[in-house]
Design a protein around this motif. Sequence first.
Motif, short mmCIF file in Angstrom:
data_model
loop_
_atom_site.label_atom_id
_atom_site.label_comp_id
_atom_site.label_asym_id
_atom_site.label_seq_id
_atom_site.Cartn_x
_atom_site.Cartn_y
_atom_site.Cartn_z
N LEU A 91 40.04 61.20 27.38
CA LEU A 91 39.53 62.00 28.48
C LEU A 91 40.68 62.51 29.31
O LEU A 91 41.54 61.73 29.73
N SER A 92 40.71 63.82 29.57
CA SER A 92 41.79 64.42 30.35
C SER A 92 41.19 65.37 31.38
O SER A 92 41.29 66.60 31.25
N PRO A 93 40.55 64.84 32.43
CA PRO A 93 39.89 65.69 33.41
C PRO A 93 40.88 66.50 34.23
O PRO A 93 42.03 66.09 34.43
N ASP A 94 40.40 67.65 34.72
CA ASP A 94 41.23 68.48 35.59
C ASP A 94 40.66 68.53 37.00
O ASP A 94 41.07 69.36 37.81
N ASN A 95 39.70 67.64 37.29
CA ASN A 95 39.14 67.58 38.64
C ASN A 95 38.74 66.14 38.94
O ASN A 95 38.46 65.34 38.04
N MET A 96 38.68 65.81 40.23
CA MET A 96 38.45 64.44 40.63
C MET A 96 37.03 63.98 40.33
O MET A 96 36.80 62.80 40.01
N ALA A 147 33.64 60.05 37.66
CA ALA A 147 32.48 59.81 36.79
C ALA A 147 32.88 58.95 35.60
O ALA A 147 32.13 58.06 35.18
N ALA A 148 34.06 59.20 35.04
CA ALA A 148 34.54 58.40 33.90
C ALA A 148 34.75 56.95 34.32
O ALA A 148 34.41 56.02 33.58
N LEU A 149 35.31 56.74 35.51
CA LEU A 149 35.50 55.37 36.00
C LEU A 149 34.16 54.66 36.18
O LEU A 149 34.01 53.48 35.85
N GLU A 150 33.18 55.39 36.69
CA GLU A 150 31.87 54.80 36.95
C GLU A 150 31.15 54.41 35.67
O GLU A 150 30.38 53.44 35.63
N ARG A 151 31.38 55.17 34.59
CA ARG A 151 30.75 54.83 33.31
C ARG A 151 31.34 53.55 32.73
O ARG A 151 30.69 52.85 31.95
N VAL A 189 42.77 56.69 45.77
CA VAL A 189 41.67 57.60 46.06
C VAL A 189 40.44 57.20 45.27
O VAL A 189 40.52 56.75 44.12
N SER A 190 39.28 57.34 45.88
CA SER A 190 37.99 57.09 45.24
C SER A 190 36.96 57.97 45.92
O SER A 190 37.27 58.72 46.85
N ARG A 191 35.73 57.86 45.48
CA ARG A 191 34.67 58.61 46.17
C ARG A 191 34.51 58.14 47.61
O ARG A 191 33.99 58.87 48.46
N ASP A 221 36.98 51.43 41.06
CA ASP A 221 36.58 52.83 41.25
C ASP A 221 37.69 53.68 41.82
O ASP A 221 37.46 54.83 42.23
N GLU A 222 38.91 53.16 41.86
CA GLU A 222 40.03 53.87 42.47
C GLU A 222 41.05 54.33 41.44
O GLU A 222 41.19 53.73 40.37
N LEU A 223 41.77 55.37 41.83
CA LEU A 223 42.94 55.83 41.09
C LEU A 223 44.13 55.88 42.05
O LEU A 223 43.96 56.22 43.23
N VAL A 224 45.31 55.53 41.55
CA VAL A 224 46.52 55.74 42.34
C VAL A 224 46.86 57.23 42.28
O VAL A 224 47.03 57.79 41.19
N SER A 225 46.90 57.87 43.42
CA SER A 225 47.14 59.31 43.46
C SER A 225 48.57 59.68 43.84
O SER A 225 49.04 60.76 43.49
N ALA A 226 49.25 58.79 44.56
CA ALA A 226 50.61 59.13 45.00
C ALA A 226 51.31 57.90 45.55
O ALA A 226 50.69 56.85 45.78
N VAL A 227 52.59 58.04 45.74
CA VAL A 227 53.41 57.07 46.47
C VAL A 227 53.98 57.80 47.68
O VAL A 227 54.55 58.89 47.54
#
Length: 287
Positions: free
Chosen positions: A4-9, A14-18, A130-132, A155-161
Amino acid sequence: MAYLSPDNMADAFAALERGGVSVIAGGTDWFPQAGEVLPKVSLLDVTGLPGFRGISKVPGGWRLGAATRWSDVVGAALPGCFDGLKAAAREVGSVQIQNAGTLAGNLCNASPAADGMPPLLCLGAEVELVSRRGVRRLALAEFVTGVRRTARAADELVSAVFVPDLAAGTVAGFRKLGARRYLVISIAMVAASLRIEAGRIVDVRVAVGACSPVARRLSVLEARLEGLSVRADLSVNVADLAGLEPIADVRGSGEYRLEAVVEMVSRLVGDLVQQGVRLEQGVRADG
């Protein structure tokens, strides 16, 4: 296995939630660890998400996107306080690995020998998640909680440092000890930063990796060095390494690691003090 290679959050969340997904941002750690039989999970590649790659000046500091490559760090126009991180970036595997491996991937892998950890600790880095539910920041020392463990929620992703601004005149460096010069897992590594004001050492920070479950700052040593004259005895001893817990493995014994760190820190701090003195004298001459 799905890739999976999404281009939007929204799609990424949604992929994390599944569930049943492993997050990758380069995959240079994930694939070797998977071994010959890949686990039955889907791969969620975050490198295409908006804002996840790139280095930018922001109010109060610098934002380094999670999917920023190590080669991006090497090539970026950054102030001198980032010299330790740049030196570490040049030590991450080969050039091919530096062109694929990412800043956040190195941190989320949470290896005791992660090259990026010591210099980022010296920079006072914070991890942006970042998460919902929104965005939060954690100090890097709080984000990595143990060997292969982080404080990232499911449900989180690391978005930056995020790296806060450091005072002008801060100098920084990094040293790594391995069994050979390149393509090696660290026996020990050290990072440090400081600046010189009126002939004294101020805001000194020293961090060590590969000698404890999580890379850590040497608070005892930092307190002892703070405010010392540049002409004082700056030698380091084992008592300054309180908190380190080096293991014995095929790369070296715990005792050897401690002896190596004493020498590495002594040399690095000495080099940085000399560099800071030259910088201060240059500033005075220019003034």
